[in-house]
Design an enzyme around this catalytic site. Sequence first.
Site, PDB file in Angstrom:
ATOM      1  N   ASP A   1      -6.562   1.053   8.838  1.00  0.00           N
ATOM      2  CA  ASP A   1      -6.543   1.832   7.511  1.00  0.00           C
ATOM      3  C   ASP A   1      -6.166   0.568   6.479  1.00  0.00           C
ATOM      4  O   ASP A   1      -6.382   0.421   5.180  1.00  0.00           O
ATOM      5  CB  ASP A   1      -5.820   3.044   6.672  1.00  0.00           C
ATOM      6  CG  ASP A   1      -6.583   3.652   6.708  1.00  0.00           C
ATOM      7  OD1 ASP A   1      -8.163   4.118   6.649  1.00  0.00           O
ATOM      8  OD2 ASP A   1      -6.177   4.658   6.100  1.00  0.00           O
TER       9      ASP A   1
ATOM     10  N   ASP B   1      -2.593  -1.168  10.728  1.00  0.00           N
ATOM     11  CA  ASP B   1      -3.904  -0.411  11.278  1.00  0.00           C
ATOM     12  C   ASP B   1      -4.646  -0.274  10.463  1.00  0.00           C
ATOM     13  O   ASP B   1      -5.160  -1.050   9.688  1.00  0.00           O
ATOM     14  CB  ASP B   1      -3.426   0.820  11.984  1.00  0.00           C
ATOM     15  CG  ASP B   1      -3.313   1.770   9.948  1.00  0.00           C
ATOM     16  OD1 ASP B   1      -3.241   0.530   9.161  1.00  0.00           O
ATOM     17  OD2 ASP B   1      -2.877   2.753   9.777  1.00  0.00           O
TER      18      ASP B   1
ATOM     19  N   GLU C   1       0.771  -1.348   0.149  1.00  0.00           N
ATOM     20  CA  GLU C   1      -0.255   0.034  -0.573  1.00  0.00           C
ATOM     21  C   GLU C   1       0.697   1.245  -0.030  1.00  0.00           C
ATOM     22  O   GLU C   1       1.806   1.421   0.724  1.00  0.00           O
ATOM     23  CB  GLU C   1      -1.129  -0.042   1.402  1.00  0.00           C
ATOM     24  CG  GLU C   1      -1.219   0.558   1.924  1.00  0.00           C
ATOM     25  CD  GLU C   1      -1.912   1.140   3.558  1.00  0.00           C
ATOM     26  OE1 GLU C   1      -2.035   0.583   3.861  1.00  0.00           O
ATOM     27  OE2 GLU C   1      -2.995   2.061   3.791  1.00  0.00           O
TER      28      GLU C   1
ATOM     29  N   ASP D   1      -0.278  -1.373   6.274  1.00  0.00           N
ATOM     30  CA  ASP D   1      -0.037  -0.579   7.296  1.00  0.00           C
ATOM     31  C   ASP D   1      -0.918  -1.544   7.997  1.00  0.00           C
ATOM     32  O   ASP D   1      -1.817  -3.256   8.334  1.00  0.00           O
ATOM     33  CB  ASP D   1      -0.425   0.721   7.283  1.00  0.00           C
ATOM     34  CG  ASP D   1       0.322   0.977   6.690  1.00  0.00           C
ATOM     35  OD1 ASP D   1       1.760   0.726   6.481  1.00  0.00           O
ATOM     36  OD2 ASP D   1       0.052   2.819   6.653  1.00  0.00           O
TER      37      ASP D   1
END
Length: 637
Positions: free
Chosen positions: A502, A500, A425, A498
């Site tokens: 997102d 997290d 990403e 990531d």
Amino acid sequence: MASGTYTAKDITVLEGLEPVRKRPGMYIGGVGSAGLHHLVWEVLDNAIDEAMNGHASTIKVTLHEDGSSITIEDDGRGIPVDLHPATKKSALEVIFTVLHAGGKFEQGNYKTAGGLHGVGASVVNALSKELVATVRRDGAQWEMRFKHGIPVGGLKKIGPARGSGTTVYFHPDATIFPKIEFDPAIIRERLEVASYLHKGVKVSFDDETSNTKQVFEHADGLLAYQRKIVDERHAKPINDTPFTLGKDDGLRLDLVLQWTEATDEHIRSYVNGIPTASGGTHENGLRAGIGKAVRNFIDTHNLSPKGVTLTAEDIREGLIGVLSVFIQEPQFQGQTKDRLNNPELVSAVDGLVRPALEHWLNHNISVAEAIVARIILAARAREASRAAQQEVSRKSATSSRLNLPGKLSDCTNSAADASELFVVEGDSAGGSAKQGRDRARQAILPLRGKVLNTESASLAKVLENKELSDLVTALGCGLGQNFDLTKLRYGKVIILADADSDGNHIATLLLTFIYRHLPQLIANGKVYLAQPPLYRIDIGKETYWALDDGHKDAILKQQAKSTRGTPDITRFKGLGEMMPKVLWETTLNPRTRRLLRVEVTDQLVTDRVINELMGKDASARFRFIMERAEEAEELDV
Ligand code: 0RA
């Protein structure tokens, strides 16, 4: 049974129903679960017939606590109890003891069930340990009991009654069926479908095995069913108002059709209320009618696209619908008897559908044009996907890498099995990964921004999306009908996002794309999730990496007694922030990293909950299997 309990009359009855008990398969298809449930459908069909002819409005089905006895009640006219002059038997007795009996089942009267069904109440009676028929009519209530199909004690008037109706209680014979427990889910499903196919009929299901009661009633009939199917499949309609057709001359036919943005075709068909999952002649007639109607419309309005030929599949891409027909003598085919084989149905259905659909298209021009645009898009997407596949084949044939996406940092070793593609990403994370990787075996494809949600996107939309089409090109294996696993350019496809929420969202969108359009990659264990750390914890000279908060707390707890000093905790804002060397050590290095292999969980659950889960909890949709690579590999960084 003791001798002497039979009267001459009983013997005639026994002889009459003996063939049924001897060869139950000839009458109900078999003595397995399907055969057992046929008993219920037989009685249910009679009650539904009563409702369809306008005499009944409510049907109550009760599965009793033992799970194997059942009561089906209707508020119809009640089975006639008057004596037949010639035989001196009541009509009720004849219906339950003589094969294929009952005025209702003969020509002229509208008996809609057929095939394995419609052989009637006597078959159910013959195969039941006990059956009790109760009738309310003309102010009185009547009862007749049977054991193994034999009357016990004759027809009795048991008191006064209000209204009219028939109640049939039966308990299947365990000497005939290996298992006599009904499946409440199967019954429930059939009752719900019946309430859609016969609009306005109120069908209740009282399941005493689980103490649950449900009522099914749909004034909108098939239209309500269509709405439910479209909702369940999260399909976005092209024509908001579905095309509907209802005919009842010679052939009773009900049809609902709606084009959607879905990428597949989904038609549910029924014959006499019986699902025909494998289609058959009625569905063939429907497809023929749809094809001709749409082509005629396209021709008369000069809407033919240039450069592509529309196939029948293009015309039906995204089509969702329900077809229900009622015919006199259905012939079912196939191992599970779920395909209609009456040849006359092809032209009969085609002949009804084609003119009606063509008329509808011509009277709803703007909707019809939207449908045609949808069809042309399907054709172009098909062509594009074929061209893309040919392109990939050509490339691999010349082993040139020139046409790979510009932003792909490919690996230098070309052996697919040993190589890995990291789908990363964002550009900055891509940069770190590119510097930190093992160049020989690890390729990096950075994706910019959010990936298209492909849950209900058409193939055309998917191919228009640059990120996804780059991914497909990098993978080399094509997609859809052109998919070829042997052309996959990497042994592992690893999503690196990531740690997290997102990142989870992006991983879910990518997995959704792969699940919808490249499911074979998951099935063959090629898809993985990388596990980058979220925290770095330094205690003295030691460094620990934590995948998430739980992991961090566990490390801190474990190190709490350490004398090396207070922990220094760093939370990574994203992969891009991570030094290439750190990314290698924690996430890329096959000797130390942890990978999660992606497997699909129960597909039914998946389809239903997908939209709610999107981005919230990726693991509820996909099961991740932990895998730590064991083999040591050469490093070249
Ligand atoms: C024969 C004739 C009539 C009704 C029925 C059978 C009938 C059978 C079943 C089975 C379950 N529920 C049923 N309801 C009715 C017509 C009777 C008349 O004309 O009054």
